[in-house]
Design a protein around this motif. Structure first.
Motif, PDB file in Angstrom:
ATOM      1  N   GLN A  25      -3.845   4.358  -9.442  1.00 12.02           N
ATOM      2  CA  GLN A  25      -3.412   5.765  -9.477  1.00 12.02           C
ATOM      3  C   GLN A  25      -4.483   6.655 -10.099  1.00 12.02           C
ATOM      4  OE1 GLN A  25       0.252   5.037 -11.615  1.00 12.02           O
ATOM      5  NE2 GLN A  25       1.482   5.649  -9.850  1.00 12.02           N
ATOM      6  N   VAL A  28      -7.387   7.023  -7.554  1.00  9.99           N
ATOM      7  CA  VAL A  28      -7.099   7.891  -6.411  1.00  9.99           C
ATOM      8  C   VAL A  28      -7.132   9.353  -6.854  1.00  9.99           C
ATOM      9  CG1 VAL A  28      -5.313   8.569  -4.763  1.00  9.99           C
ATOM     10  CG2 VAL A  28      -5.840   6.149  -5.100  1.00  9.99           C
ATOM     11  N   GLU A  38      -3.740   2.867  -0.168  1.00 10.37           N
ATOM     12  CA  GLU A  38      -3.017   3.448   0.966  1.00 10.37           C
ATOM     13  C   GLU A  38      -1.501   3.351   0.833  1.00 10.37           C
ATOM     14  OE1 GLU A  38      -4.632   3.282   5.095  1.00 10.37           O
ATOM     15  OE2 GLU A  38      -2.956   1.941   5.419  1.00 10.37           O
ATOM     16  N   CYS A  39      -0.980   2.207   0.386  1.00  7.93           N
ATOM     17  CA  CYS A  39       0.480   2.043   0.359  1.00  7.93           C
ATOM     18  C   CYS A  39       1.100   2.593  -0.914  1.00  7.93           C
ATOM     19  CB  CYS A  39       0.879   0.580   0.572  1.00  7.93           C
ATOM     20  SG  CYS A  39       0.693  -0.455  -0.882  1.00  7.93           S
ATOM     21  N   GLY A  40       0.276   3.124  -1.791  1.00  9.20           N
ATOM     22  CA  GLY A  40       0.812   3.774  -2.978  1.00  9.20           C
ATOM     23  C   GLY A  40       1.207   2.822  -4.089  1.00  9.20           C
ATOM     24  N   ASP A  42       2.693  -0.391  -3.483  1.00  7.60           N
ATOM     25  CA  ASP A  42       3.862  -1.207  -3.138  1.00  7.60           C
ATOM     26  C   ASP A  42       3.458  -2.589  -2.628  1.00  7.60           C
ATOM     27  OD1 ASP A  42       6.593  -1.155  -3.409  1.00  7.60           O
ATOM     28  OD2 ASP A  42       6.835   0.603  -2.136  1.00  7.60           O
ATOM     29  N   MET A  43       2.233  -3.009  -2.921  1.00  4.78           N
ATOM     30  CA  MET A  43       1.728  -4.318  -2.519  1.00  4.78           C
ATOM     31  C   MET A  43       1.912  -4.579  -1.027  1.00  4.78           C
ATOM     32  SD  MET A  43       1.080  -6.791  -5.277  1.00  4.78           S
ATOM     33  CE  MET A  43       2.429  -7.826  -5.785  1.00  4.78           C
ATOM     34  N   SER A  44       1.416  -3.631  -0.226  1.00  2.00           N
ATOM     35  CA  SER A  44       1.478  -3.815   1.226  1.00  2.00           C
ATOM     36  C   SER A  44       0.120  -3.688   1.902  1.00  2.00           C
ATOM     37  CB  SER A  44       2.444  -2.796   1.848  1.00  2.00           C
ATOM     38  OG  SER A  44       3.763  -3.051   1.437  1.00  2.00           O
ATOM     39  N   CYS A  45      -0.940  -3.302   1.170  1.00  2.00           N
ATOM     40  CA  CYS A  45      -2.167  -2.984   1.903  1.00  2.00           C
ATOM     41  C   CYS A  45      -3.469  -3.607   1.376  1.00  2.00           C
ATOM     42  CB  CYS A  45      -2.334  -1.471   2.008  1.00  2.00           C
ATOM     43  SG  CYS A  45      -2.842  -0.664   0.486  1.00  2.00           S
TER      44      CYS A  45
ATOM     45  N   GLN B  50       3.259  11.518  -1.884  1.00  2.00           N
ATOM     46  CA  GLN B  50       3.471  10.340  -1.045  1.00  2.00           C
ATOM     47  C   GLN B  50       4.928  10.297  -0.591  1.00  2.00           C
ATOM     48  OE1 GLN B  50       2.000   6.611  -2.767  1.00  2.00           O
ATOM     49  NE2 GLN B  50       1.435   7.879  -4.500  1.00  2.00           N
ATOM     50  N   PRO B  53       7.410   6.274  -1.043  1.00  2.00           N
ATOM     51  CA  PRO B  53       8.142   5.892  -2.258  1.00  2.00           C
ATOM     52  C   PRO B  53       9.401   6.721  -2.531  1.00  2.00           C
ATOM     53  CG  PRO B  53       5.826   6.370  -2.743  1.00  2.00           C
ATOM     54  CD  PRO B  53       6.098   6.850  -1.364  1.00  2.00           C
ATOM     55  N   LEU B 302       3.060   5.485   7.791  1.00  2.00           N
ATOM     56  CA  LEU B 302       1.999   5.948   6.905  1.00  2.00           C
ATOM     57  C   LEU B 302       0.628   5.610   7.476  1.00  2.00           C
ATOM     58  CD1 LEU B 302       1.168   6.779   3.863  1.00  2.00           C
ATOM     59  CD2 LEU B 302       0.868   4.341   3.645  1.00  2.00           C
ATOM     60  N   TYR B 328       1.376  -1.199  10.186  1.00  2.00           N
ATOM     61  CA  TYR B 328       2.194  -1.999   9.285  1.00  2.00           C
ATOM     62  C   TYR B 328       3.242  -1.097   8.642  1.00  2.00           C
ATOM     63  CZ  TYR B 328      -0.559  -0.270   5.260  1.00  2.00           C
ATOM     64  OH  TYR B 328      -1.163   0.505   4.327  1.00  2.00           O
ATOM     65  N   TRP B 330       6.625  -1.146   5.578  1.00  3.31           N
ATOM     66  CA  TRP B 330       7.296  -1.938   4.553  1.00  3.31           C
ATOM     67  C   TRP B 330       8.536  -1.211   4.068  1.00  3.31           C
ATOM     68  CZ3 TRP B 330       3.445   1.396   3.506  1.00  3.31           C
ATOM     69  CH2 TRP B 330       3.533   2.190   2.372  1.00  3.31           C
ATOM     70  N   ASN B 332      11.683  -1.686   0.861  1.00  2.00           N
ATOM     71  CA  ASN B 332      12.276  -2.433  -0.244  1.00  2.00           C
ATOM     72  C   ASN B 332      13.754  -2.099  -0.297  1.00  2.00           C
ATOM     73  OD1 ASN B 332       9.595  -3.004  -0.784  1.00  2.00           O
ATOM     74  ND2 ASN B 332       9.423  -1.477  -2.395  1.00  2.00           N
ATOM     75  N   LYS B 339       8.183  -6.671   5.095  1.00  2.00           N
ATOM     76  CA  LYS B 339       6.874  -6.188   5.512  1.00  2.00           C
ATOM     77  C   LYS B 339       6.646  -6.569   6.971  1.00  2.00           C
ATOM     78  CE  LYS B 339       5.082  -6.699   0.812  1.00  2.00           C
ATOM     79  NZ  LYS B 339       5.060  -5.309   0.347  1.00  2.00           N
ATOM     80  N   MET B 380       5.184 -13.104   1.168  1.00  2.00           N
ATOM     81  CA  MET B 380       3.880 -12.446   1.131  1.00  2.00           C
ATOM     82  C   MET B 380       2.808 -13.236   1.884  1.00  2.00           C
ATOM     83  SD  MET B 380       2.282  -9.746   0.127  1.00  2.00           S
ATOM     84  CE  MET B 380       2.700  -8.896  -1.400  1.00  2.00           C
ATOM     85  N   TYR B 383       3.043 -12.551   5.474  1.00  2.52           N
ATOM     86  CA  TYR B 383       2.575 -11.187   5.770  1.00  2.52           C
ATOM     87  C   TYR B 383       1.044 -11.168   5.869  1.00  2.52           C
ATOM     88  CZ  TYR B 383       1.557  -6.222   4.844  1.00  2.52           C
ATOM     89  OH  TYR B 383       1.075  -4.936   4.892  1.00  2.52           O
ATOM     90  N   ARG B 387      -1.766 -11.127   9.924  1.00  2.00           N
ATOM     91  CA  ARG B 387      -2.930 -10.399  10.446  1.00  2.00           C
ATOM     92  C   ARG B 387      -3.895 -11.344  11.175  1.00  2.00           C
ATOM     93  NH1 ARG B 387      -3.693  -5.085   7.353  1.00  2.00           N
ATOM     94  NH2 ARG B 387      -1.758  -4.959   6.172  1.00  2.00           N
TER      95      ARG B 387
END
Lengths: 100, 420
Positions: A25, A28, A38-40, A42-45, B50, B53, B302, B328, B330, B332, B339, B380, B383, B387
């Protein structure tokens, strides 16, 4: 407040962060090149990869973070996702290296 | 200061319409590289933030408003970029290169970027304008909803898509009594397959959410001037203090369509982000872009907003860039982290894989024998591996064996058959 040194290929950038913020944070918000987040967080990218030698002020790496790091390039033993490096009161300063 | 129609409009070399991820990505891509002036007109009153979230960490209280900011205030104070909040563009004159806002203020542009996003789909329910009825698209919407979902509140969510289910999850976590009403025979019908939908349903039920499938809503009941519940198509009434309408979004393209831009399911763009109007680009949720098979698609994601924003910025800068899509997503919800890589549509085969972690479920979607998408729930590793296998042929026995890593499930291409 924590003093964060971002070690970039050409220079060091020093930025301060507040407890509760993650290094991603802070990066950025400070427009540190190479940390996208990129995903902010959330452990996605896996777009916030850094090297961090002294991780004593942070929670240990989780299994999910370790798995997701496989998507990052040039992973080392000190690799972390900076979204998972949350600042606390007790950390006065920290240095992270931005890959590439 | 007043502005009249006679005044010459303020001019920006690049004018970006919108305040979401795509708009910010264009501005950030131009920052420090583009010589001219850049203006951003956002209809919202908050600095760009954003969006994903909102119904995840923000609604559950883990993320505060400050942490949502996409760029710090200083980014918008830099020379060469101007952020103008509360400006909704209501008309575009493509020939004169001028836009005008809801207040009649006009801006002229050299290049226009339409990144206006999307608006919640409204289904014309009676009582939809009552206090207590919500939609969730903006931070302001979400802040208001968050204030009303405390302990004991009865919440009815209309629509079992990602936004509705994330809101249901946050509401039940906040102590509310929650029902989800879905018109289709399963949840998440627009975005994932039946196996994942049923898995998600089971976990919501276990957390205390009530789910009504194949159920339509005919109206919101008025109780003393506030929402008092909903009436279902079969005549039943569900009492509620809070009603959320989350039945999807529609692209914000009508203003550009009125200006003559070719629009279908959104603003039609090419792979460099150009619309059919001269000097007008578009990016993000509002766009409809060409796919490999010659069709067009619109994506609510996104990744799509960020990458299209990048492409538009690079094109404006005169660099060669084209858009290619590996989306992609995701979500929660309750105790599930869902994901997805790729697009769960047009598949003709599904392979299910159950890992050891609680709530773990992975579904590999195949089209013509090749992996077109993977849903990984609480998985995870899968996920990450997804790729590697996207676009490849895989061995079903290896895919469904949780002791083999998904990335090791390749099936060798048969020699001598050329490019299959």
């Amino acid at each position: 407040m924590t003093k964060i040194t971002f070690r970039l290929p050409a220079e060091d950038r020093i930025v301060s962060g507040e407890p509760g913020e993650s290094i991603m944070q802070v990066a950025v918000q400070a427009n540190i090149p190479g940390i996208v987040g990129e995903c902010g967080g959330d452990m996605s990218c896996a777009t916030c990869h850094v090297y961090c030698e002294d991780q004593s002020g942070f929670k240990r790496i989780s299994a999910d973070e370790e798995d997701l790091l496989e998507l990052a390039d040039a992973v080392r033993d000190t690799s972390r996702l900076s979204c998972q490096l949350k600042l606390t009161q007790s950390t006065a300063e920290v240095t992270v290296e931005v890959p590439q | 200061m007043t502005s009249s129609a006679e005044d010459a409009p303020a001019r920006f070399d690049v004018l970006i319409v919108g305040g979401g991820h795509a708009a910010v990505q264009v501005a950030a891509g131009l920052a420090g590289k583009y010589e001219g002036s850049v203006g951003v007109l956002s209809a919202e009153l908050h600095h760009p933030y954003q969006r994903p979230p909102l119904t995840k960490g923000y609604l559950s209280g883990e993320v505060d408003e400050h942490e949502l900011l996409l760029r710090p205030a200083s980014f918008w104070e830099a020379p060469g970029v101007s952020l103008l909040l509360g400006h909704r563009v209501t008309a575009v004159d493509a020939e004169a290169h001028v836009v005008s806002t809801q207040h009649g203020v006009r801006y002229s542009y050299g290049t226009l970027v339409w990144a206006a996003g999307a608006e919640p789909l409204r289904i014309g329910l009676t009582g939809a304008d009552l206090p207590g009825v919500h939609e969730l698209r903006t931070l302001a919407d979400t802040a208001q909803f968050k204030r009303e979902i405390g302990p004991g509140a009865r919440v009815v969510v209309i629509g079992g898509g990602y936004v509705g289910l994330e809101a249901a999850s946050a509401s039940v976590h906040a102590g509310a009594e929650v029902s989800v009403v879905e018109a289709q025979s399963r949840l998440l019908s627009r975005v994932t397959g039946a196996d994942v939908a049923e898995h998600v349903r089971q976990h919501h039920l276990a957390s205390g959410v009530t789910i009504e499938l194949d159920a339509t809503v005919v109206g919101v009941m008025d109780r003393g001037g506030r929402a008092g519940g909903v009436v279902l198509g079969d005549g039943r009434e569900l009492a509620a203090d809070v009603v959320l309408i989350s039945v999807g979004i529609r692209p914000a393209s009508s203003v550009l369509a009125d200006a003559g831009a070719r629009c279908s399911n959104g603003v039609e763009i090419d792979l460099r982000g150009r619309t059919s109007l001269p000097d007008v680009y578009a990016a993000g949720d509002c766009t409809c872009f060409p796919t490999e098979d010659g069709a067009r698609m619109r994506l609510e994601s996104l990744q799509n907003a960020v990458e299209q924003g990048d492409v538009v910025a690079q094109t404006i800068l005169g660099e060669e860039a084209t858009y290619s899509v590996v989306p992609y997503f995701w979500s929660n919800q309750v105790n599930l982290k869902i994901k997805t890589i790729g697009l769960v549509s047009g598949h003709d085969e599904t392979l299910v894989r159950r890992g050891p972690a609680p709530g773990s479920l992975t579904v590999v979607y195949l089209r013509g024998g090749r992996v077109c998408a993977v849903d990984a729930v609480n998985a995870m590793k899968d996920y990450v591996d997804a790729r590697h296998v996207l676009g490849a042929r895989v061995d079903p026995n290896l895919v469904t064996d949780p002791t083999t890593r998904l990335r090791d499930a390749f099936r060798p291409e048969v020699a001598g058959h050329g490019a299959a």
